[in-house]
Write an enzyme that holds these catalytic residues in place. Structure first.
Site, mmCIF file in Angstrom:
data_model
loop_
_atom_site.group_PDB
_atom_site.id
_atom_site.type_symbol
_atom_site.label_atom_id
_atom_site.label_comp_id
_atom_site.label_asym_id
_atom_site.label_seq_id
_atom_site.Cartn_x
_atom_site.Cartn_y
_atom_site.Cartn_z
ATOM 1 N N CYS A 1 17.018 77.729 23.026
ATOM 2 C CA CYS A 1 16.387 79.073 22.701
ATOM 3 C C CYS A 1 16.620 78.737 21.268
ATOM 4 C CB CYS A 1 17.337 80.196 23.187
ATOM 5 S SG CYS A 1 16.945 81.609 22.560
ATOM 6 N N GLU B 1 11.049 67.317 16.059
ATOM 7 C CA GLU B 1 9.715 67.835 16.812
ATOM 8 C C GLU B 1 9.817 68.984 17.643
ATOM 9 O OE1 GLU B 1 8.292 64.240 19.589
ATOM 10 O OE2 GLU B 1 7.632 63.976 17.443
ATOM 11 N N GLU C 1 7.963 58.677 12.035
ATOM 12 C CA GLU C 1 7.653 57.874 13.795
ATOM 13 C C GLU C 1 6.524 56.808 13.898
ATOM 14 O OE1 GLU C 1 9.110 59.505 16.823
ATOM 15 O OE2 GLU C 1 10.592 61.116 16.496
ATOM 16 N N GLU D 1 13.260 55.802 28.112
ATOM 17 C CA GLU D 1 12.422 55.285 27.192
ATOM 18 C C GLU D 1 13.142 53.262 27.262
ATOM 19 O OE1 GLU D 1 12.999 57.715 23.832
ATOM 20 O OE2 GLU D 1 10.957 59.127 24.642
#
Ligand code: GAL
Length: 682
Positions: free
Chosen positions: A121, A156, A315, A363
């Site tokens: 938040c 991001e 990236e 990942e």
């Protein structure tokens, strides 16, 4: 034009990416090997600490940054610089357990459980207090470190939070926007419709999925508020770093065609624009060249946010990603092409996610410079190292910038409003694609557009195309009128100028805000075609005779009161014979109106006409070739990208090819997927 080097410490371009040594602290042999391999791959910079909070502060209040200091020192002594991230993209478990307000609420107002990432938040005071502590510690320890290039704020930033704190903040934000006058808001949101009137700001909720989500003004203001909220959080982090002594530049990594926030607004508060580029190559629905044009459009968008300086590709994937429905490896040679496209469009960096592949978790199968095998002889490693060497050969382009005279208008709130409007067909609105198709048409003529907002300075441009400019911000009618009057070529399309910034319909005819005069017409009906419906337009020659016919699909408008010159007429349907493409000579310029959707390549004549009138040189490029240019005061660097696997020869190219050092004297032969940089003095 002056060269504007982003990083004076680096003599050239940056090459590197996200590096996660915190996953390998118990394996000093691996860390040592990584440095050797990075040097062999010609890497000069890494991004550290993006997701390191639980290592920085394993237990609340117990911060230990010694590991990071050792890594940064060691990298620096090996000639590798650091971009240091604030670690707020993901939270340690202790934080959520003790301060649940840090966890975002979903669109029904239900609090998330702990986990995943990018889901805090932005307004939680408890979360901000913890962010302040860790960011302050990082800045105090590392500001001024000779190896530190810049600060990477969070990661991001994305999404919306519907918690009670955000609901209250939204109400305060609205009160501020509408001068604490609820009737002003009621008018702007047209709330008498369906009896939606509010008596006070505290009655207003965010657009919950199980609540009020039909008031279009509310939906739009929620997105504007959420942009403000994310920006406010980002600024809070920047202010925290500055207060603790950090003076290095800041960035946050943006995402392609990102929808949640208005990047025009966010970009004002960071020093350098960066974005994460993950092309979907070799797919079954689109040529590589077409996929790369979408990338090129994104590069242009991000470049245009601060066009007087280079941007950063923060990236990109060495080899492949692991989060798509199908994760296909890039074919040999494509790494160079994708990387050079970034440089060609104005980036001074080629950065990857990730330097070393993680051993476990979600990942572990994502591409990396260093694979699990840990050697320097994998195909991907060799392609990365070769690219690093190419970047050294072209290091002099660092700091050069573009100098484009054509622009495409792309407003975030227009995008949101078109999608939210109960009009047209939700299946075919395709605002983004329409902007890209205009971009592609100019690119095929060897002319590179910038992507701009209505509120930016337009002084540098001679041609502006504003497809589907449904929302007109205050003063934009006059701005367009002034632009054309002063000699500009302005192109608008169907669905222009229907509403004001509050989404209230412009009265007195479309396009509103004085634009009917500029274009010399009014639009009376916008007609939506079923996918199987087609109409046509007849392109007229100089004598007004039909020369050839072009297909129309999705949308067509019935125009009236047309005083502009007619360049094409509808061929069929109930509007047969009515104007379809017009040109209104207005002051010293021309206002073009395209009242239907066609393939842009079918109306190339219009692009050629605008370019001729604007005295901009153009030359049709062979298919699948992109051309981009960067400039210094003395030189022009032309980049030619072969976006297909077939070799090609481009005639009439002269100058020094920087990667190979060869002089090109006429025919430029390019292998499949090759990228070439030609230098010429100005
Ligand atoms: C980006 C993200 C990185 C990594 C990468 C994988 O969106 O910033 O942390 O997850 O995707 O492609």
């Amino acid at each position: 034009m002056t060269t504007n080097k982003l990083f004076p410490q680096i003599n050239g371009l940056l090459h590197g990416g996200d590096y996660n040594p915190e996953q390998w602290l118990d394996s000093p042999d691996i860390l040592e090997k990584d440095i050797k391999l990075m040097k062999q791959a010609n890497i000069n910079c890494v991004t550290l600490g993006v997701f390191s909070w639980s290592v920085h502060e394993p237990v609340e209040g117990q911060i230990n940054l010694d590991w990071l200091s050792d890594i940064m020192d060691n990298l620096y002594s090996n000639g590798i610089y650091t971009i240091l991230a604030t670690p707020t993209g993901a939270r340690p478990a202790w934080l959520d357990a003790k301060y649940p307000s840090a966890m975002r609420c979903d669109d029904k107002g239900v609090r998330n459980h702990h986990g995943v990432r990018h889901n805090h938040c932005m307004q939680s005071p408890e979360f901000r207090e913890k962010v302040n502590i860790i960011d302050t510690a990082l800045a105090k320890r590392f500001a001024g470190h000779p190896g530190l290039l810049m600060w990477h704020i969070s990661n991001e930033l994305s999404g919306y939070c519907y918690c009670d704190t955000c609901r209250k903040k939204f109400q305060e934000w609205l009160a501020d926007r509408y001068d604490h006058d609820i009737d002003k808001l009621n008018k702007a949101w047209w709330t008498t419709f369906w009896s939606h009137r509010f008596n006070s700001f505290d009655q207003i909720d965010p657009p919950y999925s199980n609540g009020e989500n039909c008031v279009l003004g509310l939906n739009l203001d929620w997105k504007r508020f959420s942009t403000w909220s994310a920006t406010d959080f980002m600024r809070f982090e920047i202010d925290t770093l500055r207060a603790a002594g950090a003076t290095e530049p800041t960035t946050t990594n943006f995402m392609e065609m990102f929808y949640d926030y208005d990047y025009w607004y966010m970009s004002k508060f960071i020093d350098v624009i960066s974005w994460d580029n993950y092309p979907e190559m070799h797919n079954s629905w689109q040529s590589d060249a077409h996929q790369l044009l979408e990338r090129s459009f994104n590069h242009a968008l991000f470049r245009s946010m601060k066009k007087d300086q280079p941007f950063m590709m923060m990236e990109s994937a060495p080899g492949l990603v692991n989060w798509r429905p199908y994760n296909k490896y890039r074919r040999p040679g494509v790494h160079k092409l994708i990387s050079m496209q970034a440089i060609a469009t104005g980036s001074d960096t080629v950065q990857y996610f990730q330097i070393r592949k993680s051993r476990g978790s979600s990942e572990q199968w994502h591409g990396a410079v260093i694979d699990h095998i840990g050697t320097n002889d994998t195909r991907i490693f060799k392609e990365v190292a070769a690219l690093g060497s190419d970047l050294k050969n072209i290091s002099e382009v660092a700091g050069s910038i573009s100098n484009n005279k054509v622009a495409i208008l792309f407003d975030w709130d227009n995008r949101w409003a078109i999608d939210d409007a109960w009009a047209l067909s939700n299946e075919t609105k395709n605002f983004d694609k329409t902007c890209m198709s205009i971009y592609n048409e100019f690119m095929s003529l060897g002319v590179e557009p910038d992507i701009i907002s209505s509120d930016m300075d337009w002084d540098d441009y001679k041609i502006i195309c504003a497809p589907m400019l449904y929302v007109l911000h205050d003063g934009i009618g006059a701005k367009i009128s002034d632009f054309v009057n002063a000699g500009g070529q302005f192109m608008a399309t169907y669905f222009t100028g229907y509403v004001n910034k509050d989404l209230l319909a412009n009265l007195g005819g479309f396009p509103g805000d004085g634009l009917s005069d500029v274009f010399g017409l009014r639009s009376e009906e916008i007609d939506t075609l079923y996918p199987e419906d087609k109409n046509s337009i007849q392109i007229l020659d100089k004598l007004g005779r039909a020369s050839h016919s072009v297909e129309v699909y999705d949308y067509q408008e019935m125009l009236r009161d047309v005083s502009a010159d007619v360049l094409a007429k509808f061929g069929d349907d109930y509007i047969a014979g009515l104007p379809a493409i017009t040109r209104n000579s207005y002051g010293d310029g021309n206002a073009y109106y395209v009242a239907c959707r066609t393939n842009q390549s079918d109306i190339e004549f219009l692009y050629r006409e605008m370019l001729d009138k604007a005295s901009i040189d153009y030359k049709k490029l062979p298919s699948n070739i992109e051309k981009h240019s960067r400039f210094t005061d003395d030189c022009r660097y032309d980049f030619y990208l072969n976006c297909s696997k077939s070799p090609v020869t481009i005639p009439n190219i002269y100058g020094l090819e920087l990667i190979t050092g060869k002089q090109i004297d006429g025919d430029l032969s390019m292998d499949g997927y090759d990228a070439i940089v030609i230098k010429n003095s100005l």
